[in-house]
Design an enzyme around this catalytic site. Structure first.
Site, short mmCIF file in Angstrom:
data_model
loop_
_atom_site.label_atom_id
_atom_site.label_comp_id
_atom_site.label_asym_id
_atom_site.label_seq_id
_atom_site.Cartn_x
_atom_site.Cartn_y
_atom_site.Cartn_z
N ARG A 180 -29.63 -21.30 -101.72
CA ARG A 180 -28.63 -20.53 -102.21
C ARG A 180 -28.95 -19.91 -103.66
O ARG A 180 -28.97 -18.99 -104.00
CB ARG A 180 -27.49 -20.99 -101.89
CG ARG A 180 -26.25 -20.06 -102.22
CD ARG A 180 -24.91 -20.46 -102.33
NE ARG A 180 -24.68 -21.04 -100.96
CZ ARG A 180 -23.87 -22.11 -100.75
NH1 ARG A 180 -23.50 -22.83 -101.92
NH2 ARG A 180 -23.62 -22.86 -99.65
N GLY B 49 -24.63 -26.08 -104.20
CA GLY B 49 -25.31 -27.28 -103.63
C GLY B 49 -26.59 -27.05 -102.89
O GLY B 49 -27.48 -27.69 -103.11
N SER C 219 -19.46 -24.25 -100.79
CA SER C 219 -18.72 -23.87 -99.74
C SER C 219 -17.54 -25.15 -99.64
O SER C 219 -17.56 -26.20 -100.16
CB SER C 219 -19.67 -24.05 -98.41
OG SER C 219 -20.24 -25.29 -98.39
N ARG D 59 -38.35 -32.21 -105.91
CA ARG D 59 -37.66 -32.52 -104.82
C ARG D 59 -37.10 -31.46 -104.03
O ARG D 59 -35.79 -31.45 -103.58
CB ARG D 59 -36.32 -33.74 -105.16
CG ARG D 59 -36.61 -35.05 -105.75
CD ARG D 59 -35.71 -35.67 -106.10
NE ARG D 59 -36.06 -37.32 -106.52
CZ ARG D 59 -35.80 -38.26 -105.48
NH1 ARG D 59 -35.19 -38.14 -104.45
NH2 ARG D 59 -36.33 -39.50 -105.88
N ARG E 191 -24.09 -19.28 -94.84
CA ARG E 191 -23.90 -20.26 -96.08
C ARG E 191 -24.75 -19.87 -97.22
O ARG E 191 -24.26 -20.08 -98.47
CB ARG E 191 -23.69 -21.67 -95.65
CG ARG E 191 -22.70 -22.03 -94.79
CD ARG E 191 -22.58 -23.36 -94.32
NE ARG E 191 -21.81 -23.73 -93.15
CZ ARG E 191 -21.15 -24.87 -92.88
NH1 ARG E 191 -21.36 -25.79 -94.06
NH2 ARG E 191 -20.55 -25.07 -91.89
N ASP F 28 -15.67 -23.35 -93.20
CA ASP F 28 -15.05 -23.98 -92.21
C ASP F 28 -13.67 -23.92 -92.28
O ASP F 28 -13.08 -24.09 -93.46
CB ASP F 28 -15.69 -25.30 -91.97
CG ASP F 28 -17.17 -25.51 -92.10
OD1 ASP F 28 -17.55 -25.40 -90.90
OD2 ASP F 28 -17.78 -25.46 -93.12
N ARG G 281 -19.99 -24.28 -110.37
CA ARG G 281 -20.29 -24.70 -109.06
C ARG G 281 -20.03 -23.57 -108.25
O ARG G 281 -18.78 -22.94 -108.25
CB ARG G 281 -19.67 -25.87 -108.73
CG ARG G 281 -19.69 -26.21 -107.29
CD ARG G 281 -19.40 -27.59 -106.69
NE ARG G 281 -18.98 -27.69 -105.38
CZ ARG G 281 -19.71 -27.57 -104.33
NH1 ARG G 281 -20.74 -27.15 -104.22
NH2 ARG G 281 -19.08 -27.56 -102.95
#
Length: 239
Positions: free
Chosen positions: A31, A27, A97, A50, A224, A211, A94
């Site tokens: 990363r 995401g 997290s 973007r 992350r 989390d 994908r």
């Protein structure tokens, strides 16, 4: 391998750089940058529109791409649709997290999303005469589990929740999903699995617990981006 030729979309402009048939989809675009700089050789950046960074390189001699997707089903679905239908990507993995909602999960645990329940209306576009079950491609799931076993990495395999809500006015919602055996909550997998299924390509989500929602435990933003290396290495082996 897929070739971009001079293809582009309003969101992905590779300028002729190849996008591989297998792509890792975190995401967070930072990363994606970390993975490209840490693991890939002969890296070329194919997207910065973007600031959704995308890169192509080689891992153990095989071409592989990595690109950020943003947050939520709409963002994941937009990018994955274009990667599949415009750029010919066949395997979409994908790496994200998630927030754990089961007691047996702990921070940094790895989850393979065998299925993805959802509260999203994304499926409505298909006009199906019933409820659709979002599931991973078994070929990718089987290979990922084998890789994890070979590395001695324990993983949880099961159903996750792809929710449109990060902040839900119904504060009991996750408790209800937990009672149905859902392992964790995230926001993208259901859209990815639907796009892949409709196009006849492969998709798998590999998650790291960032989390624990009920225990109020969490990792940092920096962790992350860079510390979820076990998940990254499993995904890279699928190329």
């Amino acid at each position: 391998m897929s070739t971009t030729e001079l293809k582009e979309t309003p969101h992905i402009k590779p300028n002729g750089v190849e996008i591989a048939e297998t792509i890792l989809l975190p995401g967070d675009p930072l990363r994606a940058k970390f993975i490209a700089e840490t693991y890939l050789e002969d890296v070329v950046q194919f997207n910065d529109v973007r600031n959704m960074f995308g890169y192509t390189g080689t891992f153990k001699g095989k071409r592989i791409s990595v690109m950020g997707t943003g947050m939520g089903t709409p963002s994941m679905s937009l990018y994955s649709w274009e990667l599949i239908h415009i750029f010919g990507v066949k395997n979409l993995i994908r790496i994200g997290s998630c927030g754990a909602i089961q007691d047996q999960l702990n921070l940094y645990d790895i989850v393979f999303a065998m299925g993805a329940s959802t509260d999203s209306n994304y499926v409505q576009q298909y006009n199906l005469p019933g409820q659709y079950s979002n599931i991973a491609s078994f070929s990718l799931l089987e290979k990922a589990k084998k890789v994890a076993d070979e590395k001695g990495l324990p993983v949880h395999v099961g159903n996750v929740l792809s929710s449109d809500f990060f902040y839900n006015a119904d504060q009991t919602a996750l408790e209800k999903w937990s009672k149905m055996g859902i392992l964790c909550a995230e926001m993208e997998t259901a859209g990815l699995y639907m796009n892949a299924a409709h196009a006849g390509v492969n998709a798998l989500t590999i998650l790291t617990v960032s989390d624990h929602i009920f225990r109020h435990e969490q990792t940092t933003t920096e962790e992350r981006q860079t510390a979820f290396t076990n998940m990254m290495e499993i995904a890279l082996e699928l190329a």
